[in-house]
Scaffold this active site. Sequence first.
Site, PDB file in Angstrom:
ATOM      1  N   LYS A   1      74.620  53.345 -11.666  1.00 44.77           N
ATOM      2  CA  LYS A   1      73.785  54.219 -10.842  1.00 44.77           C
ATOM      3  C   LYS A   1      73.787  55.646 -11.399  1.00 44.77           C
ATOM      4  O   LYS A   1      74.602  55.973 -12.265  1.00 44.77           O
ATOM      5  CB  LYS A   1      74.311  54.183  -9.393  1.00 44.77           C
ATOM      6  CG  LYS A   1      74.271  52.783  -8.760  1.00 44.77           C
ATOM      7  CD  LYS A   1      74.776  52.820  -7.320  1.00 44.77           C
ATOM      8  CE  LYS A   1      74.759  51.430  -6.688  1.00 44.77           C
ATOM      9  NZ  LYS A   1      75.179  51.469  -5.269  1.00 44.77           N
TER      10      LYS A   1
ATOM     11  N   TYR B   1      65.912  46.847  -3.314  1.00 43.95           N
ATOM     12  CA  TYR B   1      66.705  47.065  -2.097  1.00 43.95           C
ATOM     13  C   TYR B   1      65.968  46.623  -0.822  1.00 43.95           C
ATOM     14  O   TYR B   1      66.257  47.132   0.263  1.00 43.95           O
ATOM     15  CB  TYR B   1      67.114  48.529  -1.991  1.00 43.95           C
ATOM     16  CG  TYR B   1      68.288  48.905  -2.885  1.00 43.95           C
ATOM     17  CD1 TYR B   1      69.519  48.236  -2.785  1.00 43.95           C
ATOM     18  CD2 TYR B   1      68.195  49.942  -3.805  1.00 43.95           C
ATOM     19  CE1 TYR B   1      70.601  48.581  -3.586  1.00 43.95           C
ATOM     20  CE2 TYR B   1      69.276  50.291  -4.619  1.00 43.95           C
ATOM     21  CZ  TYR B   1      70.478  49.604  -4.497  1.00 43.95           C
ATOM     22  OH  TYR B   1      71.555  49.951  -5.280  1.00 43.95           O
TER      23      TYR B   1
ATOM     24  N   ARG C   1      81.641  41.521  -8.911  1.00 35.04           N
ATOM     25  CA  ARG C   1      81.843  42.152  -7.591  1.00 35.04           C
ATOM     26  C   ARG C   1      83.326  42.516  -7.418  1.00 35.04           C
ATOM     27  O   ARG C   1      83.657  43.531  -6.809  1.00 35.04           O
ATOM     28  CB  ARG C   1      81.411  41.207  -6.469  1.00 35.04           C
ATOM     29  CG  ARG C   1      79.934  40.809  -6.522  1.00 35.04           C
ATOM     30  CD  ARG C   1      79.012  41.695  -5.772  1.00 35.04           C
ATOM     31  NE  ARG C   1      79.254  41.793  -4.355  1.00 35.04           N
ATOM     32  CZ  ARG C   1      78.517  42.560  -3.550  1.00 35.04           C
ATOM     33  NH1 ARG C   1      77.520  43.297  -4.048  1.00 35.04           N
ATOM     34  NH2 ARG C   1      78.764  42.617  -2.271  1.00 35.04           N
TER      35      ARG C   1
ATOM     36  N   ASN D   1      78.567  55.005  -5.380  1.00 28.39           N
ATOM     37  CA  ASN D   1      79.694  54.161  -5.805  1.00 28.39           C
ATOM     38  C   ASN D   1      79.523  53.547  -7.201  1.00 28.39           C
ATOM     39  O   ASN D   1      80.009  52.453  -7.477  1.00 28.39           O
ATOM     40  CB  ASN D   1      79.968  53.075  -4.750  1.00 28.39           C
ATOM     41  CG  ASN D   1      78.726  52.259  -4.440  1.00 28.39           C
ATOM     42  OD1 ASN D   1      77.732  52.333  -5.167  1.00 28.39           O
ATOM     43  ND2 ASN D   1      78.785  51.464  -3.386  1.00 28.39           N
TER      44      ASN D   1
ATOM     45  N   HIS E   1      76.037  48.774  -9.118  1.00 27.45           N
ATOM     46  CA  HIS E   1      75.496  47.694  -8.289  1.00 27.45           C
ATOM     47  C   HIS E   1      75.806  46.379  -8.988  1.00 27.45           C
ATOM     48  O   HIS E   1      75.734  46.304 -10.216  1.00 27.45           O
ATOM     49  CB  HIS E   1      73.977  47.824  -8.153  1.00 27.45           C
ATOM     50  CG  HIS E   1      73.316  46.558  -7.659  1.00 27.45           C
ATOM     51  ND1 HIS E   1      73.232  46.261  -6.328  1.00 27.45           N
ATOM     52  CD2 HIS E   1      72.784  45.507  -8.326  1.00 27.45           C
ATOM     53  CE1 HIS E   1      72.645  45.074  -6.190  1.00 27.45           C
ATOM     54  NE2 HIS E   1      72.367  44.592  -7.391  1.00 27.45           N
TER      55      HIS E   1
ATOM     56  N   GLU F   1      66.802  39.856  -8.856  1.00 26.58           N
ATOM     57  CA  GLU F   1      67.000  41.225  -9.367  1.00 26.58           C
ATOM     58  C   GLU F   1      66.790  41.282 -10.884  1.00 26.58           C
ATOM     59  O   GLU F   1      66.264  42.267 -11.404  1.00 26.58           O
ATOM     60  CB  GLU F   1      68.399  41.709  -8.986  1.00 26.58           C
ATOM     61  CG  GLU F   1      68.558  41.890  -7.482  1.00 26.58           C
ATOM     62  CD  GLU F   1      70.000  42.130  -7.034  1.00 26.58           C
ATOM     63  OE1 GLU F   1      70.908  42.154  -7.904  1.00 26.58           O
ATOM     64  OE2 GLU F   1      70.219  42.293  -5.821  1.00 26.58           O
TER      65      GLU F   1
HETATM   66  P1  DAT Z   1      76.991  46.691  -2.278  1.00 26.84           P
HETATM   67  O1  DAT Z   1      76.405  47.678  -3.276  1.00 26.84           O
HETATM   68  O2  DAT Z   1      78.485  46.755  -2.260  1.00 26.84           O
HETATM   69  O3  DAT Z   1      76.440  45.297  -2.460  1.00 26.84           O
HETATM   70  P2  DAT Z   1      75.195  46.956  -0.019  1.00 26.84           P
HETATM   71  O4  DAT Z   1      74.280  46.008  -0.737  1.00 26.84           O
HETATM   72  O5  DAT Z   1      75.572  46.624   1.383  1.00 26.84           O
HETATM   73  O6  DAT Z   1      76.545  47.203  -0.841  1.00 26.84           O
HETATM   74  O7  DAT Z   1      74.514  48.401   0.023  1.00 26.84           O
HETATM   75  C1  DAT Z   1      73.805  48.918  -1.074  1.00 26.84           C
HETATM   76  C2  DAT Z   1      74.253  50.335  -1.327  1.00 26.84           C
HETATM   77  O8  DAT Z   1      73.887  51.168  -0.211  1.00 26.84           O
HETATM   78  C3  DAT Z   1      75.759  50.496  -1.446  1.00 26.84           C
HETATM   79  O9  DAT Z   1      76.218  50.261  -2.759  1.00 26.84           O
HETATM   80  C4  DAT Z   1      75.973  51.898  -1.015  1.00 26.84           C
HETATM   81  C5  DAT Z   1      74.937  52.101   0.071  1.00 26.84           C
HETATM   82  N1  DAT Z   1      75.472  51.811   1.412  1.00 26.84           N
HETATM   83  C6  DAT Z   1      75.768  50.595   1.933  1.00 26.84           C
HETATM   84  N2  DAT Z   1      76.218  50.669   3.192  1.00 26.84           N
HETATM   85  C7  DAT Z   1      76.197  51.987   3.498  1.00 26.84           C
HETATM   86  C8  DAT Z   1      76.545  52.733   4.669  1.00 26.84           C
HETATM   87  N3  DAT Z   1      76.984  52.142   5.787  1.00 26.84           N
HETATM   88  N4  DAT Z   1      76.417  54.085   4.627  1.00 26.84           N
HETATM   89  C9  DAT Z   1      75.953  54.707   3.520  1.00 26.84           C
HETATM   90  N5  DAT Z   1      75.598  54.074   2.387  1.00 26.84           N
HETATM   91  C10 DAT Z   1      75.718  52.725   2.371  1.00 26.84           C
HETATM   92 MG    MG Z   2      74.412  44.677  -2.284  1.00 30.25          MG
END
Ligand code: DAT
Ligand code: MG
Length: 145
Positions: A16, A56, A92, A123, A126, A137
């Site tokens: 990212k 997304y 992951r 973070n 992805h 994806e």
């Molecule tokens: P991951 O990237 O671990 O698969 P995700 O698909 O649930 O997590 O969410 C996509 C991204 O969105 C994640 O990397 C960071 C952000 N994100 C997720 N949950 C969030 C939250 N509760 N508050 C703020 N940002 C969030």
């Molecule tokens: Mg995800």
Amino acid sequence: MTNTASSPQRTLVLIKPDGVRRGLVGEVISRIEKKGYSISALRMLNADRNLLEEHYAEHKGKPFYEPLLEFMTSGPIVALIAQGERVIEGFRSLAGTTDPTVAAPGSIRGDLARDQGTRVVQNIVHGSDSVESAEREIRIFFPGL
Ligand code: DAT
Ligand code: MG
């Protein structure tokens, strides 16, 4: 031995904008390679909003959705395909849990990221979460592969 091997599993990894800005592209790729996965495609791009909306789609309507798209368009990203047996769960695990504050030390997010006080979690990486997501994806970032 008869050849019963299926094609290797693939996952989509994104480094990212925070990872690219902080000069962590090599570090992330190095961890993927040291774990033993191979990288079969790699590109750096400035993702546009349309592409990220597709990527997304599952998060549309969530409070962090707009901040997430804004963050993901804030600078270049690196997209790559990693492959190997069980690479989806393997990456992951390398990445660590979503919230970097509590992601396990030793993981990419646990070692390299923290809460920045922003509306969206930053973070570094992805990684696809299932075979279906990975193939969907990969088609978005690498049409034809
Ligand atoms: P991951 O990237 O671990 O698969 P995700 O698909 O649930 O997590 O969410 C996509 C991204 O969105 C994640 O990397 C960071 C952000 N994100 C997720 N949950 C969030 C939250 N509760 N508050 C703020 N940002 C969030
Ligand atoms: Mg995800």
